[in-house]
Design a protein around this motif. Structure first.
Motif, short mmCIF file in Angstrom:
data_model
loop_
_atom_site.label_atom_id
_atom_site.label_comp_id
_atom_site.label_asym_id
_atom_site.label_seq_id
_atom_site.Cartn_x
_atom_site.Cartn_y
_atom_site.Cartn_z
N VAL A 28 8.29 9.34 3.59
CA VAL A 28 7.26 10.22 4.13
C VAL A 28 5.94 9.47 4.28
N VAL A 29 5.58 8.67 3.29
CA VAL A 29 4.36 7.88 3.38
C VAL A 29 4.41 6.96 4.60
N ARG A 30 5.54 6.31 4.80
CA ARG A 30 5.67 5.42 5.96
C ARG A 30 5.56 6.19 7.27
N GLU A 31 6.18 7.35 7.33
CA GLU A 31 6.09 8.18 8.54
C GLU A 31 4.65 8.57 8.83
N CYS A 32 3.92 8.95 7.79
CA CYS A 32 2.53 9.36 7.97
C CYS A 32 1.65 8.19 8.42
N ASP A 33 1.89 7.02 7.87
CA ASP A 33 1.11 5.85 8.29
C ASP A 33 1.38 5.49 9.74
N ARG A 34 2.62 5.67 10.19
CA ARG A 34 2.92 5.45 11.62
C ARG A 34 2.20 6.48 12.48
N HIS B 20 0.84 -1.21 0.00
CA HIS B 20 0.00 0.00 0.00
C HIS B 20 0.87 1.25 0.00
N GLU B 21 1.89 1.26 0.83
CA GLU B 21 2.74 2.45 0.93
C GLU B 21 3.51 2.69 -0.37
N ARG B 22 3.96 1.64 -1.00
CA ARG B 22 4.66 1.79 -2.27
C ARG B 22 3.70 2.28 -3.35
N ARG B 23 2.47 1.77 -3.34
CA ARG B 23 1.48 2.21 -4.32
C ARG B 23 1.13 3.68 -4.09
N THR B 24 1.01 4.09 -2.83
CA THR B 24 0.68 5.47 -2.51
C THR B 24 1.80 6.41 -2.94
N ALA B 25 3.05 6.02 -2.70
CA ALA B 25 4.18 6.85 -3.12
C ALA B 25 4.23 6.99 -4.64
N THR B 26 3.98 5.89 -5.34
CA THR B 26 3.98 5.93 -6.81
C THR B 26 2.85 6.79 -7.33
N LEU B 27 1.69 6.70 -6.69
CA LEU B 27 0.53 7.47 -7.13
C LEU B 27 0.72 8.96 -6.91
N THR B 28 1.16 9.34 -5.71
CA THR B 28 1.18 10.75 -5.32
C THR B 28 2.51 11.44 -5.61
N GLY B 29 3.59 10.67 -5.78
CA GLY B 29 4.91 11.27 -5.92
C GLY B 29 5.53 11.65 -4.60
N THR B 30 4.87 11.31 -3.50
CA THR B 30 5.40 11.57 -2.17
C THR B 30 6.49 10.55 -1.86
N PRO B 31 7.65 10.98 -1.35
CA PRO B 31 8.70 10.01 -1.03
C PRO B 31 8.19 8.90 -0.12
N LEU B 32 8.64 7.68 -0.40
CA LEU B 32 8.17 6.52 0.35
C LEU B 32 8.42 6.68 1.85
N SER C 244 -0.37 15.03 1.82
CA SER C 244 0.28 14.16 2.81
C SER C 244 -0.74 13.17 3.35
N PRO C 245 -0.40 11.87 3.43
CA PRO C 245 -1.32 10.92 4.05
C PRO C 245 -1.59 11.25 5.52
N GLY C 246 -0.69 11.99 6.15
CA GLY C 246 -0.84 12.29 7.56
C GLY C 246 -2.06 13.11 7.92
N VAL C 247 -2.69 13.78 6.96
CA VAL C 247 -3.88 14.57 7.28
C VAL C 247 -5.00 13.69 7.81
N HIS C 248 -4.96 12.40 7.50
CA HIS C 248 -6.03 11.50 7.93
C HIS C 248 -5.89 11.06 9.39
N ALA C 249 -4.82 11.48 10.04
CA ALA C 249 -4.72 11.22 11.48
C ALA C 249 -5.56 12.23 12.27
N MET C 250 -5.86 13.39 11.67
CA MET C 250 -6.52 14.46 12.42
C MET C 250 -7.99 14.17 12.69
N TRP C 251 -8.73 13.71 11.68
CA TRP C 251 -10.17 13.59 11.86
C TRP C 251 -10.59 12.41 12.72
#
Length: 455
Positions: free
Chosen positions: A96-102, A82-94, A155-162
């Protein structure tokens, strides 16, 4: 291509109208459902008709959801895929995606912490029934039932807020960004698998007109966007805006220059420069020209890389978009001193994947509006700072001061349009006890006077 449905109160919902979402190379990557307004309006009615879980049940379910998010397959992907797919989709460094998911899973496991911090000390703890409350005092209660989230894709991290809204008993409608529908789909799927009823949480991809309808039909809304979105909703008490951060760093004359340079570099590169807490402006009290040159030299060392590369620090996007971003900065910097000009670097492979290298521009005055000009890549505007002009620091999501002068810190803390004030930390610094632009609970809850005794 991957087919992503909406998630309605009765389960996955596939629509006739769909949006084709490209990846960071510009190639079609997935088909995303587009839910019509009448359907979303009906979903919101269904959410209102179903009461929330109890506070204790919700906390238990959210903790379980962290395990599901990390360990289960969603759309055929485990977390790593999932994280690799998200990085490929958004162009966000992998990375960063992993940090946001944590961050998301940490929030799920400790989701009661922000509401507890936001609750006024005069209110009984969340979930206290009236008979168990003090005979005279206050209760902390929701100001509505349905909470809408117009999510950002930077950033995937925005989904931690709600997630806090769920803990407070709100039913939630998430309208995902077309740039990143994967993170909310995985998160909501995990929450449902863990036990959050589908009648309390839906994902509604839709067009802009329907997105406006969601806000009108909901009681409270969290909306991400640029200045145009801020201007549209700035006078709405029921809308909490997450617009441009315009975060700034002050390097005072009494501070260690090398440490200040490190703070500026860290803040500029945070989340590839796309986060609202990434450093946009740096104000230097002594020798700003030298500082700008030193910062340019430090950022010049950043090597362009594809998003799946573990060393990637910059955002990736189609070449045409990268050209527009670089040109926008250079056009605005015509009357300034460009210490490090942004360059577009093609990264090869299929499509037109590219990145924009960092920029450092020196301004003559801290009152130049460019000090707050924010772009989604590492771009820093450096300007001189004078102690008698602290007002230039206002209108900043985060203001970091590198100084030992506590009077300056105290004066900055009184600025009404500054949300967070740090000393000696990068603007990107995070702590679970420090709110991001205030506690969300301040916006979602209120203190109700309560008296039920005989006295």
């Amino acid at each position: 291509m991957l087919d992503i449905p909406a998630l309605g109160p009765t389960g996955p919902y596939r629509t006739r109208n769909r949006t084709t979402v490209p990846d960071a190379s510009g190639n079609p990557a997935l088909e995303l459902a587009s839910v019509p307004g009448l359907v979303v309006s009906h979903w919101i009615d269904q959410l209102r008709d179903h009461p929330p879980l109890s506070v204790g049940e919700t906390a238990e379910v959210l903790r379980k959801a962290a395990d599901v998010f990390e360990g289960q397959e969603v759309l055929g992907d485990g977390l790593d895929a999932h994280e690799r797919r998200t990085a490929t989709l958004t162009g966000t460094p992998l990375a960063v995606v992993r940090e946001c998911d944590r961050l998301i899973t940490r929030t799920l496991r400790d989701v009661g912490r922000p509401p507890s911090a936001a609750r006024p000390t005069g209110c009984a703890p969340l979930g206290t029934a009236v008979p168990g409350a003090p005979p005279a005092g206050a209760a902390w209660r929701r100001t509505g039932d349905v909470f809408a989230v117009h999510a950002a894709g930077n950033s995937p991290g925005v989904h931690a807020m709600w997630l806090e809204a769920l803990a407070l008993g709100y039913r939630v409608v998430v309208r995902p960004s077309t740039r990143d529908p994967l993170t909310p789909f995985r998160l909501v799927s995990a929450l449902r698998q863990a036990g959050v009823p589908s009648t309390q949480l839906v994902v509604a991809p839709c067009d802009h007109a329907t997105a406006d309808l969601i806000i009108e039909r909901s009681d409270r809304a969290l909306v991400y966007g640029g200045q145009d979105v801020v201007d549209k909703y700035r006078n709405r008490a029921d809308v909490r805006l997450q617009g441009p951060g315009r975060s700034k760093l002050v390097v005072a004359a009494d501070a260690d220059r090398a440490a200040g340079l490190g703070l500026a570099r860290t803040g500029a590169l945070y989340h590839a420069g796309t986060a609202c807490t990434a450093t946009t402006g740096v104000l230097v009290e002594q020798h700003p020209t030298d500082f700008a040159g030193e910062l340019a030299a430090a950022l010049r060392q950043v090597t362009p890389a594809r998003p799946l590369d573990d060393t990637a620090l910059l955002p990736c996007l189609p070449e045409a978009g990268a050209e527009r971003l670089a040109a926008a900065v250079l056009n605005r910097a015509k009357d300034a001193v460009v210490h490090l000009a942004p360059r577009v670097e093609r990264l090869g492979g299929e499509g037109s994947l590219a990145t924009v290298t960092p920029a450092v521009v020196e301004l003559e005055s801290a009152r130049n509006p460019l000090l707050s000009y924010e772009v989604p890549f590492p771009c820093v505007w450096v300007a001189p700072f004078e102690r008698g002009a602290v007002d230039v620091l206002d209108d900043s999501l985060v203001l970091s001061l590198h100084t030992d002068d506590m009077e300056l810190v105290a004066e900055a803390a009184e600025l009404t349009a500054v949300s967070n004030v740090y000393r000696g930390k990068p603007t990107s610094w995070l702590h679970p006890d420090v709110p991001h632009d205030g506690f969300l609970g301040e916006f979602l809850m209120r203190a109700k006077g309560l008296a039920h005794g005989d006295g």
